[in-house]
Scaffold this motif. Structure first.
Motif, short mmCIF file in Angstrom:
data_model
loop_
_atom_site.label_atom_id
_atom_site.label_comp_id
_atom_site.label_asym_id
_atom_site.label_seq_id
_atom_site.Cartn_x
_atom_site.Cartn_y
_atom_site.Cartn_z
N GLY A 15 -8.16 23.89 2.30
CA GLY A 15 -9.51 23.87 2.83
C GLY A 15 -10.10 25.24 2.98
O GLY A 15 -9.41 26.25 2.87
N THR A 43 -23.19 21.67 5.91
CA THR A 43 -23.42 21.25 7.28
C THR A 43 -22.53 22.06 8.20
O THR A 43 -21.46 22.52 7.79
N LEU A 45 -20.96 21.71 12.21
CA LEU A 45 -20.80 20.84 13.37
C LEU A 45 -20.09 21.61 14.48
O LEU A 45 -19.25 22.47 14.21
N TYR A 76 -17.88 20.88 18.01
CA TYR A 76 -17.17 19.89 18.81
C TYR A 76 -16.61 20.55 20.07
O TYR A 76 -16.31 21.74 20.10
N PRO A 104 -11.61 15.59 19.90
CA PRO A 104 -12.87 16.34 19.94
C PRO A 104 -14.08 15.40 19.99
O PRO A 104 -14.07 14.33 19.39
N PHE A 140 -14.81 23.83 18.94
CA PHE A 140 -14.49 24.01 17.53
C PHE A 140 -15.77 23.98 16.70
O PHE A 140 -16.63 23.12 16.91
N HIS A 175 -18.88 21.18 6.31
CA HIS A 175 -18.64 20.64 4.98
C HIS A 175 -19.09 21.65 3.94
O HIS A 175 -20.19 22.19 4.04
N GLY A 201 -14.78 20.14 -1.66
CA GLY A 201 -15.01 18.73 -1.92
C GLY A 201 -15.60 17.99 -0.73
O GLY A 201 -15.45 16.78 -0.60
N TYR A 202 -16.26 18.74 0.15
CA TYR A 202 -16.94 18.18 1.32
C TYR A 202 -15.98 17.66 2.38
O TYR A 202 -16.37 16.91 3.26
N ALA A 203 -14.70 18.06 2.30
CA ALA A 203 -13.79 17.77 3.41
C ALA A 203 -14.25 18.57 4.62
O ALA A 203 -14.80 19.66 4.49
N LEU A 204 -14.03 18.03 5.80
CA LEU A 204 -14.45 18.70 7.03
C LEU A 204 -13.41 19.74 7.42
O LEU A 204 -12.26 19.40 7.71
N PHE A 213 -12.17 23.05 9.83
CA PHE A 213 -12.32 23.45 11.22
C PHE A 213 -11.94 24.92 11.43
O PHE A 213 -11.04 25.44 10.76
N GLY A 214 -12.64 25.56 12.38
CA GLY A 214 -12.19 26.84 12.89
C GLY A 214 -11.03 26.62 13.85
O GLY A 214 -10.68 25.47 14.17
N LYS A 215 -10.43 27.72 14.35
CA LYS A 215 -9.27 27.59 15.23
C LYS A 215 -9.65 27.38 16.68
O LYS A 215 -8.77 27.20 17.53
#
Lengths: 112, 112
Positions: free
Chosen positions: A1, A31, A33, A35, A43, A88, A92, A97-100, A102-104
């Motif tokens: 990712g 996008t 997001l 959380y 989350p 967090f 995307h 491939g538009y998988a979500l 995340f930051g740490k």
């Protein structure tokens, strides 16, 4: 990712202070997001951003989608004890491939 | 109530045993995901499913398996091949691939 760099890693603030955290990426995101996660829970989505330059508020929370599409920030105004948790960023990207991805996370502690 | 239900909340497993984590959603979402969370880390994608009867490996699929025989269900099996299975596992779903994701409350797996 895709790697998301979130900062700061942790924050210790007093109740009533404002908070700012940000997230950057080496690639363009479609996008962004934000959380919040309470200990031992999943989350919860706070704010979603879909367009470059978009500025969105949710109560005391404000987030922006960076113009370059490679960054986003989250501000919390007038913090209260229940703001404690881990925040967090996620996004995307067509590169993944538009998988979500995340930051740490930014761990926020609010002292009365 | 509509939502994502993960069960059990806590799970203990002996080394060498397979274990299956349950994830059910009644949101009529097409896409479902499994993430793994370790202390101080972000969420890492294990497997995802864009639609029923289809699933793909994420970034850390080794030692895990999934199935998506029903739209509302996406169980994750942690096999004995997973070298370090102790972690917090989070299931999520979204209306479609690339849309905002919503999370369950998580399952904490401990290998004893």
């Amino acid at each position: 990712g895709q790697q998301l760099n979130q900062s700061p890693q942790s924050m210790f603030i007093q109740e009533g202070e404002d908070v700012s955290m940000n997230c950057t990426s080496s690639s363009i995101f479609n996008t962004w997001l934000w959380y919040k996660q309470d200990p031992g829970e999943g989350p919860v989505l706070l704010i979603a951003l879909y367009k470059a330059g978009e500025l969105t508020s949710n109560g005391r929370l404000t987030a922006q989608f960076g113009i370059t599409r490679k960054d986003s920030f989250l501000n919390i105004s007038a913090s209260i004890p229940s703001d404690v948790g881990i925040y967090f960023c996620a996004g995307h990207s067509s590169n993944s491939g538009y998988a979500l991805n995340f930051g740490k996370g930014t761990s926020l502690l609010v002292t009365p | 109530d509509g939502g994502i239900t993960q069960s059990p909340k806590y799970l203990f497993r002996k080394e060498g045993q397979n274990v299956t984590l349950s994830c059910e959603q009644n949101l009529n979402h097409d896409a479902m995901y499994w993430y793994r969370q370790d202390p101080g880390q972000g969420l890492r994608l294990i497997y995802y499913s864009q639609i029923v009867n289809d699933f793909q490996k994420g970034d850390i699929a080794e030692g895990y398996s999934v199935s998506r025989e029903k739209k509302e269900s996406f169980p994750l099996t942690v096999t004995s091949a997973q070298k370090n299975p102790t972690a917090f596992y989070l299931c999520a779903s979204s209306p479609s691939w690339g849309a905002d994701a919503f999370f369950g409350q998580g399952t904490r797996l401990t290998v004893v």
